[in-house]
Write a protein that holds these residues in place. Sequence first.
Motif, PDB file in Angstrom:
ATOM      1  N   ALA A  34       0.833  -1.211   0.000  1.00 16.06           N
ATOM      2  CA  ALA A  34       0.000   0.000   0.000  1.00 16.06           C
ATOM      3  C   ALA A  34       0.863   1.255   0.000  1.00 16.06           C
ATOM      4  O   ALA A  34       0.552   2.238  -0.684  1.00 16.06           O
ATOM      5  CB  ALA A  34      -0.926  -0.006   1.214  1.00 16.06           C
ATOM      6  N   ILE A  35       1.984   1.196   0.743  1.00 14.55           N
ATOM      7  CA  ILE A  35       2.879   2.363   0.798  1.00 14.55           C
ATOM      8  C   ILE A  35       3.523   2.583  -0.564  1.00 14.55           C
ATOM      9  O   ILE A  35       3.601   3.705  -1.074  1.00 14.55           O
ATOM     10  CB  ILE A  35       3.943   2.157   1.885  1.00 14.55           C
ATOM     11  N   CYS A  36       3.961   1.495  -1.180  1.00 17.67           N
ATOM     12  CA  CYS A  36       4.592   1.587  -2.500  1.00 17.67           C
ATOM     13  C   CYS A  36       3.604   2.134  -3.527  1.00 17.67           C
ATOM     14  O   CYS A  36       3.943   3.030  -4.307  1.00 17.67           O
ATOM     15  CB  CYS A  36       5.072   0.180  -2.905  1.00 17.67           C
ATOM     16  N   ARG A  37       2.351   1.630  -3.491  1.00 21.65           N
ATOM     17  CA  ARG A  37       1.357   2.105  -4.453  1.00 21.65           C
ATOM     18  C   ARG A  37       1.022   3.582  -4.203  1.00 21.65           C
ATOM     19  O   ARG A  37       0.756   4.330  -5.144  1.00 21.65           O
ATOM     20  CB  ARG A  37       0.073   1.267  -4.327  1.00 21.65           C
ATOM     21  N   ASP A  38       1.040   3.975  -2.925  1.00 18.12           N
ATOM     22  CA  ASP A  38       0.750   5.376  -2.597  1.00 18.12           C
ATOM     23  C   ASP A  38       1.812   6.299  -3.202  1.00 18.12           C
ATOM     24  O   ASP A  38       1.491   7.341  -3.766  1.00 18.12           O
ATOM     25  CB  ASP A  38       0.716   5.563  -1.066  1.00 18.12           C
ATOM     26  N   VAL A  39       3.079   5.888  -3.126  1.00 18.44           N
ATOM     27  CA  VAL A  39       4.157   6.694  -3.708  1.00 18.44           C
ATOM     28  C   VAL A  39       3.965   6.792  -5.220  1.00 18.44           C
ATOM     29  O   VAL A  39       4.042   7.879  -5.814  1.00 18.44           O
ATOM     30  CB  VAL A  39       5.535   6.095  -3.365  1.00 18.44           C
ATOM     31  N   LEU A  64       0.155   1.874 -13.597  1.00 18.77           N
ATOM     32  CA  LEU A  64       0.255   0.431 -13.855  1.00 18.77           C
ATOM     33  C   LEU A  64       1.676   0.072 -14.275  1.00 18.77           C
ATOM     34  O   LEU A  64       2.213  -0.967 -13.880  1.00 18.77           O
ATOM     35  CB  LEU A  64      -0.743   0.015 -14.941  1.00 18.77           C
ATOM     36  N   ASP A  65       2.278   0.942 -15.036  1.00 22.77           N
ATOM     37  CA  ASP A  65       3.632   0.705 -15.512  1.00 22.77           C
ATOM     38  C   ASP A  65       4.617   0.612 -14.337  1.00 22.77           C
ATOM     39  O   ASP A  65       5.407  -0.323 -14.215  1.00 22.77           O
ATOM     40  CB  ASP A  65       4.015   1.832 -16.470  1.00 22.77           C
ATOM     41  N   LEU A  66       4.537   1.625 -13.455  1.00 22.54           N
ATOM     42  CA  LEU A  66       5.476   1.645 -12.323  1.00 22.54           C
ATOM     43  C   LEU A  66       5.195   0.509 -11.340  1.00 22.54           C
ATOM     44  O   LEU A  66       6.119  -0.029 -10.723  1.00 22.54           O
ATOM     45  CB  LEU A  66       5.409   2.990 -11.608  1.00 22.54           C
ATOM     46  N   ARG A  67       3.933   0.168 -11.183  1.00 20.68           N
ATOM     47  CA  ARG A  67       3.613  -0.975 -10.299  1.00 20.68           C
ATOM     48  C   ARG A  67       4.228  -2.257 -10.828  1.00 20.68           C
ATOM     49  O   ARG A  67       4.756  -3.083 -10.065  1.00 20.68           O
ATOM     50  CB  ARG A  67       2.087  -1.162 -10.210  1.00 20.68           C
ATOM     51  N   ALA A  68       4.144  -2.386 -12.123  1.00 17.94           N
ATOM     52  CA  ALA A  68       4.684  -3.603 -12.728  1.00 17.94           C
ATOM     53  C   ALA A  68       6.207  -3.650 -12.584  1.00 17.94           C
ATOM     54  O   ALA A  68       6.788  -4.687 -12.253  1.00 17.94           O
ATOM     55  CB  ALA A  68       4.286  -3.656 -14.201  1.00 17.94           C
ATOM     56  N   ARG A  69       6.864  -2.478 -12.789  1.00 15.16           N
ATOM     57  CA  ARG A  69       8.321  -2.447 -12.682  1.00 15.16           C
ATOM     58  C   ARG A  69       8.790  -2.770 -11.264  1.00 15.16           C
ATOM     59  O   ARG A  69       9.774  -3.467 -11.052  1.00 15.16           O
ATOM     60  CB  ARG A  69       8.842  -1.050 -13.033  1.00 15.16           C
ATOM     61  N   SER A  70       8.070  -2.239 -10.279  1.00 14.37           N
ATOM     62  CA  SER A  70       8.535  -2.377  -8.906  1.00 14.37           C
ATOM     63  C   SER A  70       8.024  -3.649  -8.237  1.00 14.37           C
ATOM     64  O   SER A  70       8.559  -4.058  -7.203  1.00 14.37           O
ATOM     65  CB  SER A  70       8.072  -1.165  -8.084  1.00 14.37           C
ATOM     66  N   GLY A  71       7.006  -4.218  -8.760  1.00 16.11           N
ATOM     67  CA  GLY A  71       6.401  -5.387  -8.128  1.00 16.11           C
ATOM     68  C   GLY A  71       5.337  -5.048  -7.121  1.00 16.11           C
ATOM     69  O   GLY A  71       4.817  -5.921  -6.424  1.00 16.11           O
ATOM     70  N   CYS A  72       4.994  -3.757  -6.992  1.00 19.67           N
ATOM     71  CA  CYS A  72       3.988  -3.338  -6.006  1.00 19.67           C
ATOM     72  C   CYS A  72       2.604  -3.864  -6.358  1.00 19.67           C
ATOM     73  O   CYS A  72       1.683  -3.780  -5.533  1.00 19.67           O
ATOM     74  CB  CYS A  72       3.897  -1.819  -5.934  1.00 19.67           C
ATOM     75  N   GLY A  73       2.425  -4.303  -7.525  1.00 16.01           N
ATOM     76  CA  GLY A  73       1.106  -4.794  -7.925  1.00 16.01           C
ATOM     77  C   GLY A  73       0.683  -6.002  -7.115  1.00 16.01           C
ATOM     78  O   GLY A  73      -0.516  -6.292  -6.979  1.00 16.01           O
ATOM     79  N   GLN A  74       1.643  -6.757  -6.597  1.00 11.67           N
ATOM     80  CA  GLN A  74       1.319  -7.931  -5.789  1.00 11.67           C
ATOM     81  C   GLN A  74       0.907  -7.501  -4.380  1.00 11.67           C
ATOM     82  O   GLN A  74       1.578  -6.678  -3.762  1.00 11.67           O
ATOM     83  CB  GLN A  74       2.553  -8.847  -5.692  1.00 11.67           C
ATOM     84  N   ASP A  75      -0.189  -8.082  -3.864  1.00  6.56           N
ATOM     85  CA  ASP A  75      -0.668  -7.690  -2.535  1.00  6.56           C
ATOM     86  C   ASP A  75       0.306  -8.107  -1.435  1.00  6.56           C
ATOM     87  O   ASP A  75       0.328  -7.499  -0.356  1.00  6.56           O
ATOM     88  CB  ASP A  75      -2.040  -8.307  -2.257  1.00  6.56           C
ATOM     89  N   ASP A  76       1.080  -9.178  -1.685  1.00  7.62           N
ATOM     90  CA  ASP A  76       1.999  -9.636  -0.645  1.00  7.62           C
ATOM     91  C   ASP A  76       3.394  -9.046  -0.813  1.00  7.62           C
ATOM     92  O   ASP A  76       4.369  -9.549  -0.256  1.00  7.62           O
ATOM     93  CB  ASP A  76       2.091 -11.172  -0.664  1.00  7.62           C
ATOM     94  N   PHE A  77       3.465  -7.933  -1.539  1.00  7.72           N
ATOM     95  CA  PHE A  77       4.765  -7.296  -1.784  1.00  7.72           C
ATOM     96  C   PHE A  77       5.360  -6.779  -0.471  1.00  7.72           C
ATOM     97  O   PHE A  77       4.651  -6.236   0.374  1.00  7.72           O
ATOM     98  CB  PHE A  77       4.599  -6.139  -2.782  1.00  7.72           C
ATOM     99  N   THR A  78       6.655  -6.950  -0.338  1.00  6.13           N
ATOM    100  CA  THR A  78       7.386  -6.334   0.784  1.00  6.13           C
ATOM    101  C   THR A  78       8.686  -5.762   0.248  1.00  6.13           C
ATOM    102  O   THR A  78       9.248  -6.282  -0.717  1.00  6.13           O
ATOM    103  CB  THR A  78       7.721  -7.354   1.898  1.00  6.13           C
ATOM    104  N   PHE A  79       9.155  -4.704   0.884  1.00  5.51           N
ATOM    105  CA  PHE A  79      10.417  -4.109   0.468  1.00  5.51           C
ATOM    106  C   PHE A  79      11.552  -5.057   0.828  1.00  5.51           C
ATOM    107  O   PHE A  79      11.537  -5.694   1.902  1.00  5.51           O
ATOM    108  CB  PHE A  79      10.630  -2.752   1.157  1.00  5.51           C
ATOM    109  N   GLN A  80      12.541  -5.108  -0.045  1.00  6.39           N
ATOM    110  CA  GLN A  80      13.687  -6.001   0.157  1.00  6.39           C
ATOM    111  C   GLN A  80      14.953  -5.177   0.333  1.00  6.39           C
ATOM    112  O   GLN A  80      15.092  -4.099  -0.252  1.00  6.39           O
ATOM    113  CB  GLN A  80      13.852  -6.933  -1.072  1.00  6.39           C
TER     114      GLN A  80
END
Lengths: 129, 306
Positions: A34-39, A64-80
């Motif tokens: 959610a934080i990543c998508r907010d940014v 959608l483009d940036l979500r796809a690049r970063s992986g934020c589109g996945q609900d279980d995304f976590t920063f690495q």
Amino acid sequence: MRARPSLGLLRVMALAATTSIAPGCSGPPAPDAAICRDVIHRLCLPVRCPVVTATFAVGDPCELDLRARSGCGQDDFTFQEPLTRDRVLECRLVLLRAGLEMQQHPDCEDVAEMIEQCPDVTAFLGGQP
Amino acid sequence: MRARAVAAAGLLLGSSCAQVVSQTRRERGQLLRAFERQAPREPAGHRAEAVARWPSLELTVTSSSICRTEAVREYAEELVTERSAPAAGPSLALGVTAVTAGGALLLFRGSFSAEPNDTIIDGAGNYGASDRQVATAWAIPLLAIGAPSIVLGVMGLLQPGETVSQAGVDPVIEVREARCDERPAGGTLAVVGPSGPLEGRALQDGKVSLSREALKGTVMGLALDGQPVTLEPEDHRELESFSACARMLPLPEGAALKNASTPELLIRLGEAQQCAPIPGAGGTEAMARLTELLAERGVPVPFGDQ
């Protein structure tokens, strides 16, 4: 030009605000996704800042483009590592200067400052700092 | 949200200051009595009376006091002290309102959604507060402020009252002053000239006789042991007339007077006119002589036929 608080000062302000407001006026921690998508949402809000288009080489749909690049589109995304949640939150503070609301477009100057001061976040989103 | 809650709390807290206001007023009652009383006497100084008995001036010096008689009317007076708490009512009303609203929010907090506000993420990465949290955040300050407001309001309502104390007042409505205790003065009386008091003479039973020599110079006044002695206007005139006689008389004889300058004759004529009221001094005769001499010189006499 108005004076802008530094990232360090923003961090202190955020900590103070969290300490005083959290018990009664804030909810649970938002997930990393959610934080990543907010940014991304704030960066892509129309009318998009030229610096975003130039740095991230995005067209429409930007989000959608940036979500796809970063992986934020996945609900279980976590920063690495090495990019941490705290680092992203710190960089996000600059984008919140104009307001907390999700539809609040950040100033393009703030966006440029974020890109300049947070090359790691920019790179994470697929941009060229 | 927190700011609004704090503002509301401040408003309610401000109204809770149910200050008790005390006002005292005096109410004059009936006349109890009217009477006169003597105030403490004060020294009135020395006064002299002058009587010319040419070629000496007899002075009688008296000392006296000022006696004051005060006319007094004594009234009964009531001191009424009223205490009131004008803020008590509003404080109680607002306290009850705040407690009712806060209690209701707390009681029915379960009715509000516990879901966090996911349309907002704060700077620390937290979602916005749920409606239930918001209700609780309002309820607690409302209760915390409303309860003391009720207590203070009730205390304010219980304190007002009126106390009456009685006292007598005796305002002085009139003061009469009179010279009293007049008595012959003792001490040494001196004539005061331009350079200060001259040689003094002791009073005998308040009286002293001054020779023409003692009053030949300019007389500014009299002093008894260094204290000024007042003269009534007529006594002052008597003293000045006698002093003029002392300076002017005797007139130079025959040729000396005829050879005197006109200004000198005019000065002597002025003093002779001032001296004329002193019986037996010869002021009138001197006036006639000087007027005649001036007429022979064709000088108009400024004092006319006096």
